[in-house]
Motif scaffolding. Structure first.
Motif, short mmCIF file in Angstrom:
data_model
loop_
_atom_site.label_atom_id
_atom_site.label_comp_id
_atom_site.label_asym_id
_atom_site.label_seq_id
_atom_site.Cartn_x
_atom_site.Cartn_y
_atom_site.Cartn_z
N THR A 481 0.83 -1.20 0.00
CA THR A 481 0.00 0.00 0.00
C THR A 481 0.86 1.25 0.00
O THR A 481 1.80 1.37 0.79
CB THR A 481 -0.93 0.01 1.23
OG1 THR A 481 -1.64 -1.24 1.28
CG2 THR A 481 -1.92 1.15 1.15
N SER A 482 0.51 2.17 -0.87
CA SER A 482 1.24 3.44 -0.92
C SER A 482 0.71 4.38 0.15
O SER A 482 -0.43 4.26 0.60
CB SER A 482 1.08 4.08 -2.30
OG SER A 482 -0.28 4.34 -2.57
N PRO A 483 1.51 5.35 0.61
CA PRO A 483 1.03 6.32 1.59
C PRO A 483 -0.14 7.12 1.06
O PRO A 483 -0.34 7.24 -0.16
CB PRO A 483 2.26 7.21 1.82
CG PRO A 483 3.43 6.40 1.37
CD PRO A 483 2.93 5.52 0.28
N GLY A 484 -0.92 7.67 1.97
CA GLY A 484 -2.10 8.43 1.56
C GLY A 484 -1.77 9.61 0.68
O GLY A 484 -2.56 9.98 -0.19
N TRP A 485 -0.60 10.22 0.87
CA TRP A 485 -0.27 11.40 0.07
C TRP A 485 0.10 11.04 -1.36
O TRP A 485 0.29 11.93 -2.20
CB TRP A 485 0.87 12.20 0.72
CG TRP A 485 2.07 11.38 1.13
CD1 TRP A 485 2.24 10.73 2.31
CD2 TRP A 485 3.25 11.14 0.36
NE1 TRP A 485 3.45 10.09 2.34
CE2 TRP A 485 4.10 10.33 1.15
CE3 TRP A 485 3.67 11.51 -0.91
CZ2 TRP A 485 5.34 9.89 0.71
CZ3 TRP A 485 4.91 11.09 -1.35
CH2 TRP A 485 5.73 10.29 -0.54
N LEU A 486 0.17 9.74 -1.66
CA LEU A 486 0.39 9.30 -3.03
C LEU A 486 -0.89 8.83 -3.71
O LEU A 486 -0.86 8.40 -4.85
CB LEU A 486 1.44 8.17 -3.07
CG LEU A 486 2.89 8.58 -2.81
CD1 LEU A 486 3.80 7.37 -2.87
CD2 LEU A 486 3.35 9.64 -3.80
N ASP A 487 -2.01 8.90 -2.96
CA ASP A 487 -3.28 8.52 -3.56
C ASP A 487 -3.76 9.60 -4.53
O ASP A 487 -3.41 10.77 -4.42
CB ASP A 487 -4.34 8.29 -2.48
CG ASP A 487 -4.04 7.08 -1.62
OD1 ASP A 487 -3.26 6.23 -2.07
OD2 ASP A 487 -4.56 7.01 -0.50
N GLY A 488 -4.60 9.19 -5.46
CA GLY A 488 -5.18 10.15 -6.38
C GLY A 488 -4.24 10.50 -7.52
O GLY A 488 -3.25 9.81 -7.79
N ALA A 489 -4.56 11.59 -8.19
CA ALA A 489 -3.81 11.99 -9.38
C ALA A 489 -3.72 13.50 -9.45
O ALA A 489 -4.56 14.23 -8.90
CB ALA A 489 -4.47 11.44 -10.64
N TRP A 490 -2.70 13.95 -10.13
CA TRP A 490 -2.55 15.38 -10.42
C TRP A 490 -3.39 15.67 -11.66
O TRP A 490 -3.04 15.27 -12.76
CB TRP A 490 -1.08 15.70 -10.63
CG TRP A 490 -0.82 17.14 -10.99
CD1 TRP A 490 -1.54 18.23 -10.58
CD2 TRP A 490 0.21 17.64 -11.85
NE1 TRP A 490 -1.00 19.36 -11.11
CE2 TRP A 490 0.07 19.05 -11.89
CE3 TRP A 490 1.24 17.05 -12.57
CZ2 TRP A 490 0.91 19.86 -12.64
CZ3 TRP A 490 2.09 17.86 -13.31
CH2 TRP A 490 1.92 19.24 -13.34
N TYR A 500 -0.25 10.31 -8.75
CA TYR A 500 0.86 10.77 -7.91
C TYR A 500 1.92 9.68 -7.73
O TYR A 500 3.11 9.97 -7.62
CB TYR A 500 0.34 11.21 -6.54
CG TYR A 500 -0.43 12.51 -6.56
CD1 TYR A 500 0.11 13.64 -7.15
CD2 TYR A 500 -1.70 12.60 -6.00
CE1 TYR A 500 -0.59 14.84 -7.17
CE2 TYR A 500 -2.41 13.79 -6.01
CZ TYR A 500 -1.85 14.91 -6.60
OH TYR A 500 -2.54 16.09 -6.63
N ILE A 501 1.48 8.43 -7.73
CA ILE A 501 2.44 7.34 -7.55
C ILE A 501 3.40 7.28 -8.73
O ILE A 501 4.59 7.01 -8.57
CB ILE A 501 1.70 5.99 -7.35
CG1 ILE A 501 2.69 4.87 -7.06
CG2 ILE A 501 0.85 5.67 -8.55
CD1 ILE A 501 3.45 5.04 -5.79
N ARG A 502 2.91 7.58 -9.93
CA ARG A 502 3.78 7.58 -11.10
C ARG A 502 4.74 8.77 -11.06
O ARG A 502 5.88 8.66 -11.50
CB ARG A 502 2.93 7.62 -12.38
CG ARG A 502 2.25 6.29 -12.70
CD ARG A 502 1.47 6.36 -14.00
NE ARG A 502 0.99 5.05 -14.40
CZ ARG A 502 1.61 4.25 -15.25
NH1 ARG A 502 2.75 4.61 -15.78
NH2 ARG A 502 1.10 3.08 -15.57
N ILE A 503 4.26 9.88 -10.55
CA ILE A 503 5.17 11.03 -10.37
C ILE A 503 6.27 10.68 -9.39
O ILE A 503 7.45 11.02 -9.60
CB ILE A 503 4.38 12.26 -9.90
CG1 ILE A 503 3.35 12.68 -10.96
CG2 ILE A 503 5.31 13.43 -9.59
CD1 ILE A 503 2.45 13.83 -10.53
#
Length: 655
Positions: A481-490, A500-503
Motif C-alpha cells: 500500500t502506498s502512503p495516503g499522500w500518493l493517492d489520487g492523481a494530479w 501521484y504514484i507515477r510522479i
C-alpha cells in the motif's frame, strides 16, 4: 329543586345541540391530502402521460412533506382507503394495517386489509417521479442526495430543471458541487435557454470546457438529420450539401429518395420471383410460356410485360437510379433551427477539439515518461551487471520481486505507510544486494565467459526463487500500500492527469540517475568499475581487482533491482511471477540503449516507453499486438545499430 330544573333544561337542549352538530361542516383536509384529493383519480391509477399534472401541483405547492411523499409513492408505500378515497402510508401489523397520515406523519388508525388498495406506479411513472424529486434533492442537506440529483440531471437533462438548478447554486456550500452545478446550469442554458443570446453566451463559455460531457452537449446542439429533396429549402439550417459518390453512398442516397417519395422503391429478386409465381395464367406469365422462363432474360421480359400491364411495379434500372440521383439534392440539416446557435457551437467545438488533441498529446507524453522511468528503474541494475560482467542474468526479475516482497513484509510490522516506505527502500536494497553477492560468489563467478551456461544457470535460479516465494507467501497477490499522500492523481484538466504514484516513481528514477552518475564519475568504486568495463586486463595490471569489482557491481545491480521492486509494487500486483513482467522489457532497454551505459539505459527506456505508449494509443484494445510490434521494431533497430543508442568505447580492447 335547582337540580331538577337544570336536568329538565338539559333534556330540552339536547335535540338543539344534536341539530347544531349535524349542521357543522366537516373539517377541511390537510394541504397535501387536499392536493391529492383534487387529482384523486390520477394518483390512484397513475400513468406516464397523466402523472405530470399531479407532479406539477405537488412541486408548485412548496410543501415540505412533498419530497417524502414522492419517495414513498415511488416505493409503492402509498395506500388508498376506498371508503372515503383518502391516501395514507400503510404498514402491516399482523392481520391489520397501521395507517399513517401523509401530512402529520402520525398513525391515525389500524384497519383490516379489506377496503384498502395499494397504489403501484409502473417504471415509467417512477422515472417521472424521480425527475420531480431532483428539484428537491438539489438543496437537500445530505450531500449524497445532492450529488445523486446532479447525476440524474446529467443523464436526463430537461428544460424544467434549469430554474431549480440555478436557484440551488447560491446556497451550495460544497465547492466541488457548486462548480458542477454551475457547469450543468451552463449546459442546460446552452441547450434550452429562452433566448438565442443566452444560449450563444453559454456556448461561448464552454470553450474552456474539455470534458466529455461538455463535448456531448455541443454535439447534441450540432445534431443533424439527413434529408433528400428536389431543391434546397430556404428556411432550413443546412449543415452540408452532399452528392452521390462524394460524401454519401449511392445506395444510401437512393434509399433516402424512396423514403421521401421522390423515387420508386427497388424491386428485389425475391419480389420478382413472387410476382411471376403469382401471375401464372394458363401456363404463361406475361404471355411467355413457363417452359421458356429458365433464363434471367426471359424472366425479365415476363416481369416487364406484367409491369407494362400495370400488374406489378416497374423495375428500377441503373439509368433510373442515376437520373433520380441527378434530379434531387441531398443534405444534412441541423435539428437546431437557429443558424447563429449552430455556428457558435461549431466554432466552440472546433476550438475544444483542438485543445483536447493537444491535451491528449501531453497526457500521452506524460504516460510515456512515467513508463520510461519504470523501465529505467527495472533495467539500470541489469545494465550495470551486463555491461561490466557480460552476464545474462535471467533472475534479474526475481530481484525485483524480492524487493517488492520486502516492502510487503515491512508493512506487516510498520503500519505507518510513509514510515514503512522509508524503511523498505534501504532494506530492499540490502536484502537484494546480499542475495546478488551470494549468487555471484556461489554461481556466477564459475561461469564467466560462458554465456550459455550462465543463462541456463540464472534461469534455473529464477524458477527456484519463484517457487520459494510461492512457498513463503502463497500464490495470492499481496498488497503493497502506498502512503495516503500518493493517492489520487494530479489533474490539470479533464484530459491531462497523472497518478501521484507515477510522479513519485519518476522522481525516484531521477534520484537514482543522479546517484549512479555520482558513483560512477566521482567515487573510486565508479572509477574502478569504468576501468574494468573499458579494459579489464589493463585495470588488473593497474592494481584493480576485477573479481572484487564484479562482485560489488553484481550486488549493486541487484540492490537497485530491489528498490525498483518496492517502487513497482506500489501500483502493480506483488506476486511470485511479477519479475517475469519486467525481465523482457529490461533486456530490451539494455540492448537498445547500449550495454553498460547509464545514459544508454535512460535513452533505451525512453525509446521503449514512448514506443509502447504510441502503439497502445493507435491499438488500445490489443496489448499483445502492441508488444509484438514493439519487439519487431527493436529487432529492426538492432539491425542498423547493433551496439545500441549509446555504445561503449574500448570494451573490445579487453576481450
Amino acid at each position: 329543586m335547582h337540580r331538577v330544573l337544570l336536568a329538565c333544561l338539559t333534556l330540552l337542549c339536547l335535540p338543539l345541540m344534536a341539530q347544531a352538530q349535524d349542521e357543522t361542516p366537516p373539517s377541511a383536509p390537510a394541504p397535501l391530502q387536499a392536493i391529492l384529493q383534487d387529482h384523486q383519480a390520477l394518483v390512484a391509477k397513475p400513468s406516464r402521460r397523466t402523472i405530470g399534472a399531479v407532479l406539477e401541483a405537488l412541486v408548485a405547492s412548496g410543501l415540505p412533506e412533498v419530497p417524502g411523499f414522492l419517495n414513498r409513492y415511488a416505493e409503492k408505500e402509498v395506500w388508498q382507503r376506498e371508503a372515503d378515497g383518502l391516501f395514507f402510508y400503510a404498514e402491516e401489523r399482523g392481520d391489520a394495517y397501521a395507517l399513517t397520515d401523509i401530512d402529520s406523519g402520525e398513525v391515525v388508525a389500524e384497519v383490516p386489509s379489506e377496503g384498502l388498495s395499494n397504489i403501484k406506479p409502473n417504471g415509467g411513472v417512477r422515472r417521472e417521479i424521480g425527475a420531480a424529486l431532483v428539484q428537491f434533492q438539489l438543496s437537500d442537506p445530505d450531500i449524497t442526495r445532492r450529488r445523486d440529483a446532479l447525476d440524474a440531471i446529467s443523464r436526463n437533462p430537461d428544460p424544467s430543471q434549469l430554474e431549480a438548478l440555478t436557484a440551488s447554486i447560491e446556497g451550495e456550500a460544497d465547492a466541488t458541487l457548486r462548480t458542477r452545478k454551475e457547469r450543468l446550469a451552463n449546459y442546460l442554458t446552452a441547450r434550452f435557454g429562452e433566448t438565442s443570446e443566452a444560449r450563444i453566451s453559454a456556448i461561448r463559455a464552454m470553450s474552456d470546457d474539455l470534458s466529455v460531457e461538455g463535448r456531448a452537449v455541443l454535439n447534441q446542439i450540432l445534431a443533424t438529420r439527413f434529408t433528400a429533396a428536389e431543391t434546397l429549402p430556404e428556411d432550413a439550417n443546412i449543415a452540408r450539401v452532399m452528392t452521390s459518390g462524394a460524401g454519401i453512398d449511392r445506395d444510401v442516397a437512393y434509399a433516402a429518395l424512396v423514403e421521401a417519395d421522390l423515387a420508386p422503391p427497388l424491386v428485389e429478386a425475391a419480389e420478382v420471383r413472387a410476382a411471376l409465381e403469382g401471375n401464372i395464367i394458363g401456363g404463361r406469365v406475361g404471355g411467355i410460356p413457363l417452359g421458356q422462363l429458365g433464363t434471367s432474360e426471359a424472366r425479365a421480359r415476363a416481369y416487364a410485360a406484367l409491369a407494362a400491364a400495370g400488374t406489378v411495379p416497374q423495375l428500377v434500372t441503373d439509368a433510373d437510379i442515376d437520373a433520380a440521383l441527378a434530379a434531387n439534392v441531398f443534405f444534412d440539416t441541423y435539428e437546431e433551427a437557429d443558424p447563429a446557435i449552430t455556428e457558435a457551437a461549431a466554432e466552440t467545438l472546433a476550438s475544444v477539439q483542438t485543445r483536447v488533441g493537444v491535451g491528449q498529446t501531453i497526457d500521452l507524453t506524460m504516460d510515456a515518461v512515467s513508463l520510461a522511468s519504470i523501465y529505467f528503474l527495472a533495467a539500470i541494475g541489469l545494465a550495470i551487471t551486463f555491461g561490466v560482467m557480460g552476464v545474462i542474468n535471467m533472475a534479474h526479475g526475481e530481484f525485483i520481486m524480492m524487493g517488492a516482497y520486502t516492502g510487503y513484509v515491512v508493512q506487516l510490522f510498520v503500519p505507518d505507510y510513509t514510515l514503512s516506505l522509508i524503511v523498505a527502500l534501504p532494506l530492499a536494497f540490502a536484502v537484494t544486494f546480499a542475495a546478488g553477492v551470494a549468487m555471484e560468489r556461489l554461481v556466477i563467478r564459475w561461469l564467466y565467459h560462458r554465456p550459455l551456461e550462465t543463462l541456463l544457470a540464472t534461469f534455473g535460479i529464477s524458477i527456484a526463487l519463484q517457487q520459494l516465494a510461492k512457498n513463503i507467501f502463497g500464490t495470492q497477490a499481496r498488497p503493497l500500500t502506498s502512503p495516503g499522500w500518493l493517492d489520487g492523481a494530479w489533474v490539470i484538466n479533464d484530459v491531462i492527469q497523472i497518478a501521484y504514484i507515477r510522479i513519485a516513481i519518476f522522481v525516484l528514477a531521477l534520484l537514482f540517475l543522479g546517484l549512479l552518475l555520482f558513483i560512477l564519475k566521482k567515487t573510486r568504486l565508479g572509477l574502478e568499475v569504468r576501468a574494468v568495463t573499458q579494459n579489464p586486463r589493463m585495470a588488473s595490471s593497474m592494481g584493480i581487482n576485477p573479481d572484487r569489482i564484479n562482485m560489488l557491481t553484481f550486488g549493486l545491480g541487484s540492490g537497485i533491482a530491489g528498490i525498483a521492486g518496492v517502487a513497482i509494487g506500489l501500483y502493480a500486483k506483488v506476486t511470485s511471477e511479477m519479475g517475469a513482467d519486467y525481465i523482457v522489457q529490461s533486456f530490451m532497454t539494455v540492448v537498445v540503449g547500449g550495454v553498460g551505459n547509464v545514459w544508454g539505459t535512460l535513452a533505451g527506456a525512453t525509446l521503449i516507453g514512448f514506443l509502447q505508449k504510441g502503439i497502445e494509443f493507435f491499438n488500445p484494445s490489443n496489448t499483445l499486438a502492441a508488444q509484438t510490434y514493439m519487439i519487431l521494431f527493436i529487432i529492426l533497430f538492432i539491425q542498423f545499430r547493433p551496439k545500441g543508442i549509446v555504445a561503449l568505447k574500448g570494451r573490445a580492447a579487453g576481450d
